[in-house]
Write a protein that holds these residues in place. Sequence first.
Motif, PDB file in Angstrom:
ATOM      1  N   SER A   1       0.891  -1.145  -0.097  1.00  0.00           N
ATOM      2  CA  SER A   1      -0.015  -0.167  -0.095  1.00  0.00           C
ATOM      3  C   SER A   1       0.879   1.321   0.015  1.00  0.00           C
ATOM      4  CB  SER A   1      -0.938   0.057   1.142  1.00  0.00           C
ATOM      5  OG  SER A   1      -0.055   0.145   2.448  1.00  0.00           O
ATOM      6  N   VAL A   2       0.299   2.294  -0.465  1.00  0.00           N
ATOM      7  CA  VAL A   2       1.067   3.611  -0.590  1.00  0.00           C
ATOM      8  C   VAL A   2       1.905   3.778   0.722  1.00  0.00           C
ATOM      9  CG1 VAL A   2       0.882   5.875  -1.268  1.00  0.00           C
ATOM     10  CG2 VAL A   2      -0.304   4.250  -2.560  1.00  0.00           C
ATOM     11  N   SER A   3       0.965   3.934   1.744  1.00  0.00           N
ATOM     12  CA  SER A   3       1.573   4.184   3.081  1.00  0.00           C
ATOM     13  C   SER A   3       1.989   3.378   4.031  1.00  0.00           C
ATOM     14  CB  SER A   3       0.420   5.145   3.756  1.00  0.00           C
ATOM     15  OG  SER A   3      -0.675   4.322   3.987  1.00  0.00           O
TER      16      SER A   3
ATOM     17  N   LYS B   1       4.925   1.753   4.485  1.00  0.00           N
ATOM     18  CA  LYS B   1       6.058   2.230   4.932  1.00  0.00           C
ATOM     19  C   LYS B   1       6.085   2.884   6.355  1.00  0.00           C
ATOM     20  CE  LYS B   1      10.728   4.067   4.204  1.00  0.00           C
ATOM     21  NZ  LYS B   1      11.612   2.819   4.722  1.00  0.00           N
ATOM     22  N   LEU B   2       5.202   3.901   6.217  1.00  0.00           N
ATOM     23  CA  LEU B   2       4.746   4.883   7.421  1.00  0.00           C
ATOM     24  C   LEU B   2       3.944   4.223   8.412  1.00  0.00           C
ATOM     25  CD1 LEU B   2       3.769   8.097   5.411  1.00  0.00           C
ATOM     26  CD2 LEU B   2       5.922   7.355   6.420  1.00  0.00           C
TER      27      LEU B   2
ATOM     28  N   ASP C   1      13.779  -3.518   5.137  1.00  0.00           N
ATOM     29  CA  ASP C   1      12.805  -2.967   4.099  1.00  0.00           C
ATOM     30  C   ASP C   1      12.729  -3.317   2.811  1.00  0.00           C
ATOM     31  OD1 ASP C   1      10.338  -1.633   3.316  1.00  0.00           O
ATOM     32  OD2 ASP C   1      11.230   0.303   3.648  1.00  0.00           O
TER      33      ASP C   1
ATOM     34  N   TYR D   1       8.551  -1.008  -1.503  1.00  0.00           N
ATOM     35  CA  TYR D   1       7.238  -0.935  -1.930  1.00  0.00           C
ATOM     36  C   TYR D   1       6.688  -1.641  -3.254  1.00  0.00           C
ATOM     37  CZ  TYR D   1       2.831   1.391  -4.007  1.00  0.00           C
ATOM     38  OH  TYR D   1       1.766   1.618  -4.660  1.00  0.00           O
TER      39      TYR D   1
ATOM     40  N   PRO E   1       3.648  -2.428  -5.987  1.00  0.00           N
ATOM     41  CA  PRO E   1       2.456  -1.531  -6.157  1.00  0.00           C
ATOM     42  C   PRO E   1       1.357  -2.606  -6.339  1.00  0.00           C
ATOM     43  CG  PRO E   1       4.318  -0.644  -7.555  1.00  0.00           C
ATOM     44  CD  PRO E   1       4.752  -1.723  -6.761  1.00  0.00           C
TER      45      PRO E   1
ATOM     46  N   HIS F   1      23.684  -4.639  -8.803  1.00  0.00           N
ATOM     47  CA  HIS F   1      23.407  -3.328  -8.142  1.00  0.00           C
ATOM     48  C   HIS F   1      21.980  -3.057  -7.841  1.00  0.00           C
ATOM     49  CE1 HIS F   1      27.277  -1.520  -9.290  1.00  0.00           C
ATOM     50  NE2 HIS F   1      27.234  -2.336 -10.280  1.00  0.00           N
ATOM     51  N   LEU F   2      21.217  -4.249  -7.431  1.00  0.00           N
ATOM     52  CA  LEU F   2      19.872  -3.835  -6.598  1.00  0.00           C
ATOM     53  C   LEU F   2      20.314  -3.250  -5.387  1.00  0.00           C
ATOM     54  CD1 LEU F   2      18.121  -7.138  -7.751  1.00  0.00           C
ATOM     55  CD2 LEU F   2      17.531  -4.764  -8.828  1.00  0.00           C
ATOM     56  N   PRO F   3      19.005  -2.875  -4.783  1.00  0.00           N
ATOM     57  CA  PRO F   3      19.408  -2.394  -3.153  1.00  0.00           C
ATOM     58  C   PRO F   3      19.650  -3.413  -2.444  1.00  0.00           C
ATOM     59  CG  PRO F   3      17.385  -1.594  -4.350  1.00  0.00           C
ATOM     60  CD  PRO F   3      17.733  -2.671  -5.458  1.00  0.00           C
TER      61      PRO F   3
ATOM     62  N   TYR G   1       2.728  11.889  -2.400  1.00  0.00           N
ATOM     63  CA  TYR G   1       3.335  10.974  -1.453  1.00  0.00           C
ATOM     64  C   TYR G   1       3.652   9.862  -2.417  1.00  0.00           C
ATOM     65  CZ  TYR G   1       4.562   7.681   1.838  1.00  0.00           C
ATOM     66  OH  TYR G   1       5.249   6.913   2.839  1.00  0.00           O
TER      67      TYR G   1
ATOM     68  N   LEU H   1       7.240   8.506  -3.476  1.00  0.00           N
ATOM     69  CA  LEU H   1       7.544   7.150  -3.068  1.00  0.00           C
ATOM     70  C   LEU H   1       7.819   6.174  -4.281  1.00  0.00           C
ATOM     71  CD1 LEU H   1       7.207   4.928  -0.763  1.00  0.00           C
ATOM     72  CD2 LEU H   1       5.049   4.103  -1.818  1.00  0.00           C
TER      73      LEU H   1
ATOM     74  N   PRO I   1      16.288   3.481  -7.205  1.00  0.00           N
ATOM     75  CA  PRO I   1      17.166   2.178  -6.687  1.00  0.00           C
ATOM     76  C   PRO I   1      16.917   0.902  -7.737  1.00  0.00           C
ATOM     77  CG  PRO I   1      15.182   2.237  -5.436  1.00  0.00           C
ATOM     78  CD  PRO I   1      14.957   3.582  -6.216  1.00  0.00           C
TER      79      PRO I   1
END
Lengths: 568, 232
Positions: free
Chosen positions: A394-396, A398-399, A418, A421, A423, A444-446, B44, B48, B56
């Motif tokens: 979901s968009v939020s 992480k928060l 983490d 996100y 989608p 070079h992926l995170p 946002y 994001l 990344p």
Amino acid sequence: MTKLICPECGTENDPSAERCSECGAPLTIEKLIENSKGDETGGDALDRLSAAETDLPGLLHALKQDGDVTDEPGGGEPSSMDDASLSVSADKEEDKVLPDWLNRIRQRASEEADSAGEIIQKLSAAQENLAQEGSESKHEGFTSWIQNIQEEASSSASENRAAEESVSDENRKKPDEIPEWLNTIRKIRGTAQDDLKKEPSHDLGGDSLLQWLMDLEDGKATSEEIPKPGLDNLDDAYEEGEESAASEQVFDGGVTQELRIFKQEAPPLIVTREEQAQADQLDATIVDEGASRVLQKPGKRTSKWVMRLFFALLLIGSVSLALFAGNSPQRQDKPLKPQNQALLTWASEISPNAAILLVFDYQAGYAQEMKLIAPSVLKSLVNKVTEITILSSSVSGKLLAQRLLGVLEVEEALIINDLGYFPAASYGAYGLANRDHGTWPLAHLPEVVQEIPADGFDGILILSDSDESARSWVEQLSVLTPETPINLLLTAQAGPLLLPYWESGQVTGMISGISEAAAIEASEACETNISSLWRAYQTGILMLMIFMLIGAFFVVERTPSDEGRRAS
Amino acid sequence: MNVSELIWGAVGVLLTVMVLSYLIGDNVLFQIAVHIFIGLTGGYLVVLIINHILLPQLMTPLIAGSWSEKVWFIAPLLMITLLLLGQIPRFKSLGNIPLAYLVGLTAAIAIGGAVFGTLIPQSRAVIAAFDPSQWDGNTENSLFSILDASIMLIGTVGTLSYFHFGRKRNPKNDQEATQPPMIFKALGKIGQVFIGITLGAVFAGLFSTSLVALIDRIVVIGQFIGQLIGGG
């Protein structure tokens, strides 16, 4: 310059002169033709023909206007009405092609005894006798013919066609009755006539009107080629058989006319079922547009929002009262549901080195409910494992993860990875499950992406408020990683539709809604806020049930028939 | 309570009241609140996606990766370019290529998940409910299990029958179809009951969730007012 030569004195006259300027003799066509026989010089003859052709368009038009008006100049007496008609029709070609000036000559000759020559007077007298005799027989035949039409109305059309065909055949069979002047024209044209006959008349396209006349005489061309104003459609309809036609011949003042009487019949109306339905719908729409309607009064709408506001304030007031007034509620021990117990068991038996994935799949609006449901399970997890991985779809997300884990007051030693996100839930689950079997390592992926355990996760906990999104996760992960335990922490609205996945064994355990969380709190003696909110929750549920009952009994939606009855 | 908490607390209370003002009908305050939420969500989301996806997972490998690694990112980069070109009317058809790829991929994943993740396991669960080996020795529990399995089977078949709309052609009249078989009609009626119960349960859950959200808002407002009055 074309000149008319007087047959009596040989004086050259103007082409428009009706009488000779020298002797006063009438300049008739017969005399002119006789004169042309003696003078075979092609130039003058062709000039005369050209002069005659200049008058032919008017002649043809007169032919169409007059229809079948004919007379019988020298034929035998017809034995019957049909024969008379046929013979008259066979000779009508002569009059069709006669110019107006010649008709005027004939008319004057018939009226003035001294205005015509002796031969013309004799011819006129003979024609009148024949016409009178023919008219009597025609009258008799006409009456019987009308009777036949009345008796055999159904077969009249075919008889007429047969009659017309016989007329055409008769025309072809009577080359001897060709007017003399036409034979003269043929002789003048000489051998070219045969060549012209080989070509279809319609191909000439009006370049040679004379050729058309010759074709007409031979039966190749018909007078129908020149359209009659207003009668074209009737002829076409007659040919196509769209109209029933009856034919009768009328003899009026020495003029025989064949009149076609068309009886217009309405075409049969074929309506399909779909067209009928559309027509009915159109009728209903028209009727509905004209129907009287009751306008909603503004005061009525005002009363609606006032009632809505009243009940809302009543709900808020009662819930607030339950929250902030009275003594602290007592915990009520409730038996745990099997799916709740299974989840608690999984959380309590987790290995300290287990790789746990938390999927945050709920919106910010449901954060409070999730904050009441999740802590009982998450606390036991974070107290055992040293590292957890979070992922948000979901968009939020992480928060919300930060907020929820902050409530738990996790130890600083806990490592949180983490994954970011995703989608789409289905894409995220599919990619996550296939990550274990991935053969395309990218340098070079995170870093967190590379921290996904190669052997997969030891357990996955999905926190969701949507049954569709949670189902996507379960569908993909249960198939691609069937050995990984999948657990669900759901809001109350998502729980009922995901319960079958627990019953089928695809989900290890699940907790849904604040009621199940309250039962867990009571059994585990966890310190959450559910106990303080439980009474308000129960009060709110009770009020909502009362409101629904009130709505069911008193706010009945009026049907259009009720509105119409009220208006009347 | 410091100034920051006071301000943000006031903003929260104000936005809550603005949303609740929809009780008296659609009004300007409600629309302002909705626009604020939509705008914040959109903004946002853009940040994001840029920070967690584009930078990344696309730009960094393209910049810092080797040539062999960069090759792998040509395809997504090409798809992005085509999708952007699709916004130009002249190149609108080019935008269909990445969309077709996405639709096809989504359909493949969704169908695979639905068949192997839902349809087959759920059917198997219905069948397994009648497996005597799943029952324990207790007669009462066995009877309950049989009853549970029977209800589940009837509910499944009834619900499927309710969504059966097939009809045979009437041989006497091509325009009309025959009525569905009586067995489907009867089972469909039973399926309606199960569907109604399911939707009722979903509605109750939605009600419960909304009530919890309302209680949370009331708590927040009450705490804010209490802090204002109490001064702490």
